[in-house]
Design a protein around this motif. Structure first.
Motif, PDB file in Angstrom:
ATOM      1  N   ALA A 148     -24.299  11.138 -23.868  1.00 45.97           N
ATOM      2  CA  ALA A 148     -23.645  11.215 -22.557  1.00 45.97           C
ATOM      3  C   ALA A 148     -22.606  12.337 -22.523  1.00 45.97           C
ATOM      4  CB  ALA A 148     -22.993   9.871 -22.224  1.00 45.97           C
ATOM      5  N   ALA A 149     -21.884  12.530 -23.633  1.00 46.52           N
ATOM      6  CA  ALA A 149     -20.853  13.573 -23.677  1.00 46.52           C
ATOM      7  C   ALA A 149     -21.462  14.969 -23.515  1.00 46.52           C
ATOM      8  CB  ALA A 149     -20.076  13.489 -24.986  1.00 46.52           C
ATOM      9  N   ALA A 150     -22.616  15.202 -24.133  1.00 45.02           N
ATOM     10  CA  ALA A 150     -23.287  16.505 -24.006  1.00 45.02           C
ATOM     11  C   ALA A 150     -23.712  16.746 -22.558  1.00 45.02           C
ATOM     12  CB  ALA A 150     -24.493  16.561 -24.936  1.00 45.02           C
ATOM     13  N   TYR A 151     -24.312  15.721 -21.946  1.00 45.28           N
ATOM     14  CA  TYR A 151     -24.707  15.859 -20.546  1.00 45.28           C
ATOM     15  C   TYR A 151     -23.494  16.053 -19.637  1.00 45.28           C
ATOM     16  CZ  TYR A 151     -29.741  15.077 -20.748  1.00 45.28           C
ATOM     17  OH  TYR A 151     -31.101  15.238 -20.954  1.00 45.28           O
ATOM     18  N   ASN A 152     -22.427  15.316 -19.906  1.00 38.67           N
ATOM     19  CA  ASN A 152     -21.229  15.451 -19.076  1.00 38.67           C
ATOM     20  C   ASN A 152     -20.664  16.862 -19.135  1.00 38.67           C
ATOM     21  OD1 ASN A 152     -21.312  12.796 -18.235  1.00 38.67           O
ATOM     22  ND2 ASN A 152     -19.853  12.059 -19.760  1.00 38.67           N
ATOM     23  N   ALA A 153     -20.715  17.466 -20.333  1.00 43.18           N
ATOM     24  CA  ALA A 153     -20.233  18.843 -20.475  1.00 43.18           C
ATOM     25  C   ALA A 153     -21.078  19.797 -19.635  1.00 43.18           C
ATOM     26  CB  ALA A 153     -20.260  19.262 -21.943  1.00 43.18           C
ATOM     27  N   ALA A 154     -22.401  19.611 -19.664  1.00 41.39           N
ATOM     28  CA  ALA A 154     -23.295  20.462 -18.874  1.00 41.39           C
ATOM     29  C   ALA A 154     -23.110  20.218 -17.375  1.00 41.39           C
ATOM     30  CB  ALA A 154     -24.747  20.199 -19.284  1.00 41.39           C
ATOM     31  N   ILE A 155     -22.930  18.968 -17.002  1.00 36.64           N
ATOM     32  CA  ILE A 155     -22.684  18.620 -15.592  1.00 36.64           C
ATOM     33  C   ILE A 155     -21.388  19.248 -15.112  1.00 36.64           C
ATOM     34  CG2 ILE A 155     -22.065  16.698 -14.054  1.00 36.64           C
ATOM     35  CD1 ILE A 155     -24.099  14.990 -15.680  1.00 36.64           C
ATOM     36  N   ARG A 156     -20.353  19.181 -15.966  1.00 36.30           N
ATOM     37  CA  ARG A 156     -19.060  19.778 -15.600  1.00 36.30           C
ATOM     38  C   ARG A 156     -19.206  21.270 -15.339  1.00 36.30           C
ATOM     39  NH1 ARG A 156     -16.589  18.255 -19.677  1.00 36.30           N
ATOM     40  NH2 ARG A 156     -15.497  16.436 -18.845  1.00 36.30           N
TER      41      ARG A 156
END
Length: 474
Positions: free
Chosen positions: A316-324
Motif C-alpha cells: 500500500a505504501a508503494a502505491y500511495n507514493a505513486a498516487i501522491r
C-alpha cells in the motif's frame, strides 16, 4: 523522525496470534470473546482505582477489595492504559510496586519499560532510577537495551546532551551487558530528540569504547538529510570493515531520492544487485517518491511494474507514493486509476491513500468529490478514520457545509470511531451559530458515549502526544 517508544514493537498480543481466533470452533470462539470482555472489564476497574484513589494506602486497600488476580497480562494492559491516558504517574508507580511485592511475582519487560516511560514523561527521573535499582536487585535480566532507549529518550527530550550521556553511563552498573547495543540506544535517542550533529559528535567521542556495528551506522544513516553526510558515514562504515546491509543501502537511496539525486540513487540500486543484496519494497518506494519530486510520475508508475519482474510486489505504501505523485501533478484521473489497480491486486486503500486525495481536493474545494471518497472509504472500511476525517471536516466547515459535516460525523460514530475533539468543536461552533440545538444535542451525546469530557481531552492529548512541543528544560 521515528519516535522512541512504539507499542508496535512491544505488543504482548501479536497480530498473528490474535488472528488465529477466527479459526477457533464457534464454542471456543465464544469463550474467547467472553474471556476478553472479562479482562477488559478488569483493566477498566484497575485503571479507575489508579485514577480515583488519592493516597498509596487508599490504592492498596482498593486493590485488595477488588479481589482481582493481578496477572502479568493484566498488569501490562493496565499500564498501557495509563500510558495513553496520562494518568497520575505516582499512583501508577504504587500499583507497579504493589504487584511486585507479592511473593513469587516478577514483572515483564513490557511493564517495566512502560512504567519507566510514564515516569520519564512526567520528569520523575529520581523515581526512574529508584525503579531501575530495585529491578537490578530483583530481576536484572529485564533491564535491556530497549529499557536504555526508553529512559534516554525521555531524558534527551528535556535535558541537555551532556546530561543524556551522563544518564547513559549510569546504566553501566545496571545492565548485564553494557556494550554496543546500549551505545546504539543512546545514539537512537539523540537522533530522535536532539540533532544529528549531536548524535555524530557523541558517536565520534565514544566509538573507541564501543566498536560500532551495522546497526550503529544504520541508526546514524537514517537520520541524515544531506547526501554528503550520509556518504561520509558510508565511507567510515567501509573503512571499519562493517558491511552495509539492505537497511544501510535503503537509507542511502532514500537520502539521494529526497535530495532529487536520482542518478546516484539508481547507481546504489545497481551496486546492491552486484553484491547480491536484493532491493526490497522500501527501496522501490523511495525511488517512486524521488521520481515524483523530480516531476516524473509516469516513470515512477513503471517502477511498480519493474518491481514485480524482480519478484518484489508493491504494498500500500508503494502505491500511495505513486498516487501522491499524480496528485501533485494534478492528474487526478491517473491517481484514481492507480487506486483501482491497487484494489485489483488485493490491496485495500488506507487512511494515507484517502488523505492524499482529500488534501488535493481540499485545495480546490471539490466538496462532492471529497464526499464521494468518504462514502467509498466508509463502504470499504479500515482501521482509524481520524486522520482522514479531520481533513474532511476542515473542508466542510470552512465552506459552511454543516449538513454534510453532520452526516459524516454520524457515519463515523456509527462505525464505533470517535471523531477528534478538534473536529467536534468546529462542528459545534457552526451548529451553535445556526441554532441547531437538537442536532448539537445528538452529536454531544454521541461524543459523550466515548467517555467523559475530561477523558476525551486526555485522549486527544494522547493522540497528538508524539507531535506536541515540550517546553520543559532541565
Amino acid at each position: 523522525m521515528v519516535r522512541i517508544f512504539s507499542y508496535k514493537h512491544l505488543s504482548t498480543a501479536p497480530q498473528s496470534k490474535r488472528a488465529t481466533t477466527h479459526f477457533l470452533p464457534s464454542s471456543l470462539y465464544f469463550l474467547h470473546s467472553q474471556s476478553s470482555h472479562s479482562i477488559d472489564k478488569e483493566v477498566e476497574t484497575l485503571y479507575r482505582i489508579i485514577t480515583i484513589t488519592q493516597t498509596p494506602e487508599g490504592l492498596k486497600q482498593s486493590l485488595k477489595s477488588s479481589q482481582i488476580n493481578l496477572s502479568n497480562d493484566l498488569i501490562d494492559r493496565v499500564l498501557k492504559r495509563v500510558r495513553f491516558s496520562h494518568s497520575n504517574p505516582l499512583q501508577a508507580l504504587e500499583f507497579f510496586k504493589y504487584a511486585a511485592k507479592r511473593k513469587g511475582f516478577y514483572h515483564t519487560g513490557f511493564s517495566l519499560d512502560t512504567m519507566l516511560y510514564v515516569l520519564g514523561r512526567s520528569r520523575k527521573f529520581d523515581k526512574v532510577w529508584e525503579v531501575l535499582v530495585e529491578m537490578k536487585r530483583k530481576d536484572q535480566s529485564l533491564i535491556t537495551p530497549r529499557t536504555v532507549q526508553v529512559v534516554l529518550g525521555r531524558v534527551a527530550k528535556v535535558c541537555s546532551v551532556r546530561q543524556t550521556v551522563e544518564s547513559f553511563w549510569g546504566f553501566k552498573r545496571l545492565v548485564n551487558e553494557f556494550g554496543v547495543d546500549c551505545f546504539n540506544a543512546l545514539l537512537r535517542a539523540l537522533c530522535q530528540e536532539k540533532s544529528m550533529t549531536d548524535a555524530r559528535n557523541v558517536y565520534h567521542s565514544l566509538k573507541v569504547k564501543f566498536r560500532p556495528n551495522n546497526q550503529t551506522f544504520n541508526i546514524l544513516l537514517s537520520g541524515w538529510k544531506s547526501s554528503e553526510d550520509a556518504e561520509g558515514f558510508f565511507k567510515e562504515m567501509r573503512d571499519l570493515r562493517v558491511e552495509p546491509d539492505i537497511v544501510s543501502y535503503n537509507c542511502l537511496v532514500d537520502v539521494y531520492c529526497k535530495g532529487r539525486e536520482m542518478e546516484k540513487a539508481f547507481r546504489v540500486v545497481e551496486e546492491m544487485r552486484e553484491k547480491d543484496i536484493t532491493p526490497d519494497v522500501i527501496t522501490y518506494t523511495s525511488l517512486i517518491g524521488g521520481l515524483g519530486l523530480v516531476g516524473q510520475p509516469d516513470k515512477a508508475r513503471h517502477i511498480l511494474k519493474d518491481m514485480r519482474e524482480y519478484g518484489c510486489y508493491p504494498d500500500a505504501a508503494a502505491y500511495n507514493a505513486a498516487i501522491r505523485n499524480f496528485c501533485i501533478a494534478k492528474r487526478i484521473g491517473d491517481a484514481y486509476s492507480l487506486m483501482d489497480e491497487m484494489v485489483s491486486n488485493g490491496l485495500s486503500p488506507n487512511a494515507t491513500t484517502y488523505n492524499v486525495f482529500l488534501r488535493l481536493i481540499r485545495r480546490h474545494d471539490k466538496v462532492e468529490m471529497a464526499l464521494e471518497l468518504w462514502d467509498d472509504m466508509m463502504e470499504r472500511g479500515f482501521g482509524s478514520y481520524i486522520l482522514v476525517s479531520d481533513v474532511l471536516f476542515d473542508l466542510l466547515c470552512d465552506l459552511g457545509k454543516l449538513a454534510e459535516a453532520e452526516r459524516c460525523f454520524l457515519q463515523m460514530v456509527d462505525k464505533g470511531q470517535k471523531p477528534s475533539n478538534v473536529s467536534f468543536r468546529r462542528i459545534k461552533v457552526l451548529m451553535e451559530l445556526a441554532n441547531k440545538q437538537e442536532a448539537l444535542k445528538l452529536l454531544s451525546e454521541k461524543m459523550a458515549a466515548f467517555g467523559s469530557s475530561t477523558q476525551l481531552i486526555q485522549e486527544d492529548k494522547a493522540e497528538y502526544e508524539q507531535s506536541s512541543s515540550d517546553f520543559a528544560t532541565c
